[in-house]
Write an enzyme that holds these catalytic residues in place. Sequence first.
Site, PDB file in Angstrom:
ATOM      1  N   LYS A   1       0.842  -1.206   0.000  1.00  0.00           N
ATOM      2  CA  LYS A   1       0.000   0.000   0.000  1.00  0.00           C
ATOM      3  C   LYS A   1       0.878   1.256   0.000  1.00  0.00           C
ATOM      4  CE  LYS A   1      -3.874  -2.360   2.203  1.00  0.00           C
ATOM      5  NZ  LYS A   1      -4.662  -2.661   3.409  1.00  0.00           N
TER       6      LYS A   1
ATOM      7  N   GLN B   1      -4.800  -1.321   9.652  1.00  0.00           N
ATOM      8  CA  GLN B   1      -4.663  -2.642   9.043  1.00  0.00           C
ATOM      9  C   GLN B   1      -5.233  -3.716   9.964  1.00  0.00           C
ATOM     10  OE1 GLN B   1      -3.625  -3.137   5.913  1.00  0.00           O
ATOM     11  NE2 GLN B   1      -3.952  -5.341   6.091  1.00  0.00           N
TER      12      GLN B   1
ATOM     13  N   ASP C   1     -11.256   2.834   3.866  1.00  0.00           N
ATOM     14  CA  ASP C   1     -11.548   1.395   3.761  1.00  0.00           C
ATOM     15  C   ASP C   1     -13.051   1.144   3.633  1.00  0.00           C
ATOM     16  OD1 ASP C   1      -9.423  -0.469   3.722  1.00  0.00           O
ATOM     17  OD2 ASP C   1      -8.937  -0.065   5.815  1.00  0.00           O
TER      18      ASP C   1
HETATM   19  N1  GUN Z   1      -7.002  -6.762   6.167  1.00  0.00           N
HETATM   20  C1  GUN Z   1      -7.357  -7.534   5.128  1.00  0.00           C
HETATM   21  N2  GUN Z   1      -7.937  -6.790   4.153  1.00  0.00           N
HETATM   22  C2  GUN Z   1      -7.952  -5.519   4.602  1.00  0.00           C
HETATM   23  C3  GUN Z   1      -8.420  -4.300   4.043  1.00  0.00           C
HETATM   24  O1  GUN Z   1      -8.957  -4.228   2.932  1.00  0.00           O
HETATM   25  N3  GUN Z   1      -8.246  -3.197   4.832  1.00  0.00           N
HETATM   26  C4  GUN Z   1      -7.656  -3.259   6.069  1.00  0.00           C
HETATM   27  N4  GUN Z   1      -7.547  -2.128   6.757  1.00  0.00           N
HETATM   28  N5  GUN Z   1      -7.222  -4.370   6.604  1.00  0.00           N
HETATM   29  C5  GUN Z   1      -7.373  -5.501   5.874  1.00  0.00           C
END
Ligand code: GUN
Length: 304
Positions: free
Chosen positions: A54, A98, A121
Amino acid sequence: MSAVLIDGVAVAKSVRAECRVRISRLLQRTGIRPGLAVLKVGDDPASAIYIRNKTKACDEVGIRSVPHYFDRDCDPQAVIDTILRLNCDPSIHGILVQLPLPPQFKVATILRNISPDKDVDGFHLYNVGALAVGEAIFPPCTPYGVLRLLEHEAIPLEGQNVVVVGASNIVGKPMALMLMQRDATVCICHVKTRDLAQFTILADILVVAAGHPNLILPQMVKTGVVVIDVGITRLPDGRLAGDVDFEGVRQKASYITPVPGGVGPMTVTMLLVNTIASAERAAANLHVSMFPGQIAGSSAVKTA
Ligand code: GUN
C-alpha cells in the site's frame, strides 16, 4: 472453451495512471496533496506485506503515506488517541487501520472512531449504512476493485445471477450490496451453506472469497461462467493459491481472474482511488455530518 484471463495488473496500472492525473490536477488547483495515515499494530507478517504494498503504491502515484506503528501489546486507547488526532489533521485524508488487530482490541470500537470522512476502507458503520442504501462514499476496496474489473471487461451485471461465496464484512457482504445496486440477482453462500454446488452451478458470475484453496471445482460451475477469485492463501511450498481450481475451471469459464495478478492489485489501487476521492471531497468542503453542527469523529466512541 478456455477462459479469457482478466489481467488485474494491467487494469490496476491504467487506474493508477488516472490517479496520477487526478492528483496533479488537485495539487495544481488547490495545493492539496492526498495524505493517507497507515496504522499497524503488532508484527503480523501478512499485514506487513500488505502495508508495504500500500505504501509503495502511494509513493508511485503521489499520495503522502504516514506510518503509525504500535507494539502488539499496546493499549488500544493509544491507537484511538492517534485516530482522533488524525481525524482533525487537515493534511490527512484517509485513515487505514490494518486488520487483523491483536486480541485485546475491539475492532468495531476502533473502526467507529475513524471519521467517516476519512474512512477510505469503507468500514465505518456510517459508510456501511451508506453502501446499503446505495449512497456509498468510500466503497470497500476489494469489492470496488472487483467491480472495476467487471466493468473493464464490459461484463453486464443487470439481471445476471451472481453467487458470492464468503460473507465477510470486508468482501462478501459489501460485494453483494454493490452488485444488488447494479440490479444483479445476488445469492450469498458461506461456511454454513449446505451443498455449495447447488448454488454455484446457477451462477452467471461467481465471486469467491472464502480463503479455501480448491473450494471451487469444474463440476460446480456452468459453462461460460465469469469467475472472480478473491481468495489468497500461502501454500506450504510458498506458492499463492486462490479458492478456485484454476486449471480445471478455466476450461469451462468465459472469463477468470488468476491468483496472483487478478483481484489483489485492484484492492490496493482502489484504496488510492478512495484516498484521492477523500482529498477531493475535502477540497470541495464536503463533509459527512453525523448530526447537524457536529464534526464527525471529534470525540471518542466507546462501545460495549
Ligand atoms: N485486512 C485484510 N484486508 C484488509 C483491508 O482491505 N483493509 C484493512 N484495513 N485491513 C485488511
